[in-house]
Scaffold this motif. Structure first.
Motif, PDB file in Angstrom:
ATOM      1  N   THR A 153     -43.158 171.251  45.267  1.00 55.68           N
ATOM      2  CA  THR A 153     -42.866 172.298  44.290  1.00 55.68           C
ATOM      3  C   THR A 153     -43.346 173.658  44.784  1.00 55.68           C
ATOM      4  OG1 THR A 153     -43.172 170.659  42.536  1.00 55.68           O
ATOM      5  CG2 THR A 153     -43.123 172.974  41.869  1.00 55.68           C
ATOM      6  N   ALA A 154     -42.479 174.663  44.722  1.00 55.46           N
ATOM      7  CA  ALA A 154     -42.795 176.014  45.193  1.00 55.46           C
ATOM      8  C   ALA A 154     -42.787 177.000  44.036  1.00 55.46           C
ATOM      9  CB  ALA A 154     -41.780 176.452  46.251  1.00 55.46           C
ATOM     10  N   ASP A 155     -43.888 177.714  43.860  1.00 50.03           N
ATOM     11  CA  ASP A 155     -44.005 178.812  42.882  1.00 50.03           C
ATOM     12  C   ASP A 155     -43.687 178.387  41.450  1.00 50.03           C
ATOM     13  OD1 ASP A 155     -44.721 180.419  44.972  1.00 50.03           O
ATOM     14  OD2 ASP A 155     -42.835 181.522  45.095  1.00 50.03           O
ATOM     15  N   ASN A 156     -43.767 177.092  41.164  1.00 51.15           N
ATOM     16  CA  ASN A 156     -43.392 176.579  39.840  1.00 51.15           C
ATOM     17  C   ASN A 156     -41.983 177.050  39.452  1.00 51.15           C
ATOM     18  OD1 ASN A 156     -43.595 175.150  37.472  1.00 51.15           O
ATOM     19  ND2 ASN A 156     -45.193 176.414  36.552  1.00 51.15           N
ATOM     20  N   GLN A 157     -41.133 177.232  40.460  1.00 53.02           N
ATOM     21  CA  GLN A 157     -39.758 177.676  40.251  1.00 53.02           C
ATOM     22  C   GLN A 157     -38.729 176.654  40.731  1.00 53.02           C
ATOM     23  OE1 GLN A 157     -38.644 180.445  38.740  1.00 53.02           O
ATOM     24  NE2 GLN A 157     -40.666 181.288  38.312  1.00 53.02           N
ATOM     25  N   GLU A 174     -41.220 177.907  53.268  1.00 50.80           N
ATOM     26  CA  GLU A 174     -41.117 179.255  53.841  1.00 50.80           C
ATOM     27  C   GLU A 174     -40.906 180.312  52.764  1.00 50.80           C
ATOM     28  OE1 GLU A 174     -41.725 180.056  56.844  1.00 50.80           O
ATOM     29  OE2 GLU A 174     -41.792 178.068  57.751  1.00 50.80           O
ATOM     30  N   GLY A 175     -40.243 179.928  51.670  1.00 48.54           N
ATOM     31  CA  GLY A 175     -39.928 180.903  50.629  1.00 48.54           C
ATOM     32  C   GLY A 175     -41.018 181.117  49.608  1.00 48.54           C
ATOM     33  N   ALA A 176     -41.997 180.213  49.531  1.00 53.90           N
ATOM     34  CA  ALA A 176     -43.054 180.331  48.517  1.00 53.90           C
ATOM     35  C   ALA A 176     -43.895 181.577  48.747  1.00 53.90           C
ATOM     36  CB  ALA A 176     -43.936 179.094  48.545  1.00 53.90           C
ATOM     37  N   GLU A 177     -44.245 182.222  47.650  1.00 48.83           N
ATOM     38  CA  GLU A 177     -45.106 183.408  47.728  1.00 48.83           C
ATOM     39  C   GLU A 177     -46.399 183.249  46.939  1.00 48.83           C
ATOM     40  OE1 GLU A 177     -42.490 186.534  46.339  1.00 48.83           O
ATOM     41  OE2 GLU A 177     -42.065 187.128  48.397  1.00 48.83           O
ATOM     42  N   GLN A 214     -45.413 183.793  35.422  1.00 52.77           N
ATOM     43  CA  GLN A 214     -46.207 184.611  36.327  1.00 52.77           C
ATOM     44  C   GLN A 214     -45.658 184.626  37.754  1.00 52.77           C
ATOM     45  OE1 GLN A 214     -50.434 183.793  36.109  1.00 52.77           O
ATOM     46  NE2 GLN A 214     -50.373 183.510  33.879  1.00 52.77           N
ATOM     47  N   THR A 215     -44.726 183.744  38.040  1.00 56.06           N
ATOM     48  CA  THR A 215     -44.106 183.744  39.373  1.00 56.06           C
ATOM     49  C   THR A 215     -42.648 184.202  39.301  1.00 56.06           C
ATOM     50  OG1 THR A 215     -43.470 181.412  39.153  1.00 56.06           O
ATOM     51  CG2 THR A 215     -45.601 181.877  40.190  1.00 56.06           C
ATOM     52  N   ALA A 216     -42.278 184.800  38.184  1.00 56.22           N
ATOM     53  CA  ALA A 216     -40.890 185.236  37.997  1.00 56.22           C
ATOM     54  C   ALA A 216     -40.505 186.340  38.966  1.00 56.22           C
ATOM     55  CB  ALA A 216     -40.679 185.707  36.558  1.00 56.22           C
ATOM     56  N   ASP A 217     -41.514 187.070  39.483  1.00 55.28           N
ATOM     57  CA  ASP A 217     -41.211 188.186  40.382  1.00 55.28           C
ATOM     58  C   ASP A 217     -41.318 187.796  41.851  1.00 55.28           C
ATOM     59  OD1 ASP A 217     -40.351 190.863  40.627  1.00 55.28           O
ATOM     60  OD2 ASP A 217     -42.393 191.503  41.133  1.00 55.28           O
ATOM     61  N   THR A 218     -41.492 186.514  42.133  1.00 55.25           N
ATOM     62  CA  THR A 218     -41.420 186.073  43.528  1.00 55.25           C
ATOM     63  C   THR A 218     -39.960 186.014  43.958  1.00 55.25           C
ATOM     64  OG1 THR A 218     -41.306 183.743  42.889  1.00 55.25           O
ATOM     65  CG2 THR A 218     -43.513 184.668  43.255  1.00 55.25           C
ATOM     66  N   ARG A 219     -39.737 185.847  45.257  1.00 58.59           N
ATOM     67  CA  ARG A 219     -38.357 185.763  45.744  1.00 58.59           C
ATOM     68  C   ARG A 219     -37.614 184.616  45.069  1.00 58.59           C
ATOM     69  NH1 ARG A 219     -39.143 185.505  52.123  1.00 58.59           N
ATOM     70  NH2 ARG A 219     -41.065 184.504  51.401  1.00 58.59           N
ATOM     71  N   LEU A 220     -38.277 183.453  44.961  1.00 55.25           N
ATOM     72  CA  LEU A 220     -37.639 182.321  44.296  1.00 55.25           C
ATOM     73  C   LEU A 220     -37.381 182.627  42.834  1.00 55.25           C
ATOM     74  CD1 LEU A 220     -39.605 179.280  45.803  1.00 55.25           C
ATOM     75  CD2 LEU A 220     -37.157 179.755  46.057  1.00 55.25           C
TER      76      LEU A 220
END
Length: 521
Positions: A180-184, A84-87, A43-49
């Protein structure tokens, strides 16, 4: 003048009454605690990370990407960039978080993430957050920011009173560290959040080691975070901390602004701008090493004295690392092998497994009592065939210091804090686990086992190089007495007692060594 026997009796009674009253202040019931879970990585695959990591992960199915964070500035940059990169989400778990330059800057980074809509979950051990109560209470009022305190103290000031009334519970701590950011992407390792771990301020630098990871192991870590977040010891901050006053949030923001404007913080930001990790990231040259990675961690119920379903972390770690055949290279700042550990090392040496250990010397150790727990095992370890090194302080040559800041063993002002070991040049552990009774039996711990000959041999190479430059080798002389060998190029100096220490400190350690407290260290 002779005092009457009963003169101080009323005062004693009053003190006892206060302690009994405090002892009666039990933890509040866990009411109105909301359930929340990590967001699946799909579900976080479309974030910047997510978009940046996807092609890398697809090219290495089943493996995780690893970057070692040895340099203190790189370690700070990595955390700041994830914040900063987490969405979507930030899940952050730490044993110590100080309200100093780096602690304030990273807390502000989490707040700004919450402001832009990122869900922030911050889980902190309650023993290591001195001075943060009002700031955390304020941040906890933000709709996107939730704070939980692990195994909290009921009395907030002075906290040490809790140890008098609830020592069996409060002696157990959550020593885990993860970001951990965006589970990525995640960062785990030995560093807490404080200036001494990131090379800020004027104090000594802790030589430490983290890893930045992407790939399947991140979801393992997120599941483990959920386990701690939902555990019986994770209390919502609102149940423990005083209610946030009006203006407290504005004060948190202002503190961050004043911190960032300070000359000390400005100098640190300029130094961080030279980070090799930042440079490589901006140039697209941040090279991940891909390998099978597995997570090992304690069950949070360990602090409640409950037996874990799938074994303690120490047992998981032993199973994951396998049976050594050729070599073990171990780095641990607080190393207390116990008699059982010495026998294990002796058995390994008899089987032809070469064991090398690096820990802190007395001059570098920040906890003298822990050093006392270790010192009595030096001779038995050496008699068992173990090669033993102790981190020392190097004279302040600019070029040497600069070189050492980029490596595992740290700068000349360092105290060792990294926790890592390698087996047979193939498998590497990095995490929060110290090789002492406290990590085995009392605290909860977390780490990664990395099946990478490349990373393992890199660590072993650093060990060999830096042991010559920054460590004393401890040996037995012809009379079976301890000697410390200091090597400076072709020059060799030998000492007959702990180098760089005074008689009083050595006597204190000797006294501590007789106390029956090894199980607490």
């Amino acid at each position: 003048m002779i005092n009457r026997p009963g003169k101080y009796f009323p005062r004693v009674v009053a003190v006892l009454a206060i302690l009994l009253a405090i002892g009666g202040c039990a933890l509040p019931p866990m009411t109105d605690r909301t359930d929340s879970y990590s967001v699946p990585s799909e579900q976080t695959a479309d974030t910047r990370l997510g978009r940046a990591i996807a092609p890398l992960a697809q090219a290495h199915p089943g493996d995780s990407g690893i970057v070692l964070l040895e340099n203190a500035h790189d370690a700070f940059v990595a955390r700041a960039l994830l914040a900063e990169g987490a969405e979507a989400t930030l899940d952050v778990q730490y044993y110590i978080w100080q309200y100093d330059i780096t602690g304030t800057m990273l807390l502000d980074a989490l707040y700004r993430a919450a402001e832009r809509g990122v869900r922030v979950r911050l889980l902190l051990d309650d023993n290591g957050i001195t001075g943060l109560d009002s700031a955390l209470a304020a941040l906890n009022t933000h709709p996107n920011f939730e704070v939980r305190l692990f195994n909290p103290f009921v009395v907030r000031n002075p906290k040490w009173i809790g140890f008098l009334t609830s020592f069996p519970r409060l002696n157990h701590r959550m020593h885990n560290k993860s970001f951990t950011a965006d589970n990525q992407a995640t960062i785990i390792g030995g560093r807490n959040i404080a200036d001494e771990y990131f090379g800020a301020g004027s104090g000594a630098l802790f030589a430490d080691l983290d890893v930045l990871a992407i790939g399947p192991v991140v979801s393992e870590l997120s599941d483990d975070f959920d386990r701690y977040w939902s555990s019986a010891s994770a209390y919502p901050a609102a149940l423990i901390l005083p209610e946030a006053a009006e203006g407290d949030m504005a004060s948190v923001v202002e503190t961050a602004r004043e911190c960032s404007a300070s000359s000390e913080a400005s100098r640190y930001v300029c130094a961080v701008a030279e980070s090799a990790l930042l440079k490589n990231l901006l140039e697209g040259n941040l090279g991940f090493i891909w390998a099978p990675v597995s997570m090992v961690s304690d069950d949070p119920a360990k602090v409640l004295g409950k037996k874990p379903k799938n074994g303690s972390m120490s047992r998981q770690l032993a199973e994951a690392m396998g049976s050594p055949e050729h070599s073990i290279t171990l780095v641990s700042p607080y190393f207390i092998p116990t008699k059982a550990g010495v026998e294990i090392f002796r058995s390994l040496e008899r089987k032809g497994v070469h064991v090398r250990i690096l820990t802190n010397s007395l001059e570098a150790n920040d906890v003298a009592m822990v050093h006392a727990g270790y010192a009595k095992y030096r001779k038995p370890l050496l008699e068992a065939g173990v090669q033993l090194f102790e981190l020392r302080k190097v004279p302040g040559e600019e070029s040497v210091e600069r070189k050492l800041q980029d490596n595992l063993m740290g700068s000349s002002s360092s105290s060792l804090h990294a926790k890592t070991f390698a087996v047979d040049g193939k498998r590497l552990f990095v995490g929060s686990f110290n090789f002492d009774p406290r990590s085995v039996h009392i605290n909860t711990e977390l780490g990664f086992v990395i099946e990478s000959p490349e990373l393992t041999q890199m660590m072993e190479g650093h060990f060999e190089e830096q042991a010559r430059i920054t460590a004393y080798e401890v040996v037995l002389d012809g009379s079976d007495d301890l000697q410390w060998i200091e090597r400076n190029g072709d020059e060799e100096v030998r000492y007959s007692h702990d180098p760089g220490t005074g008689l009083f400190k050595r006597m204190l350690v000797s006294i501590f060594s007789f106390l029956p407290i090894e199980h607490l260290l």
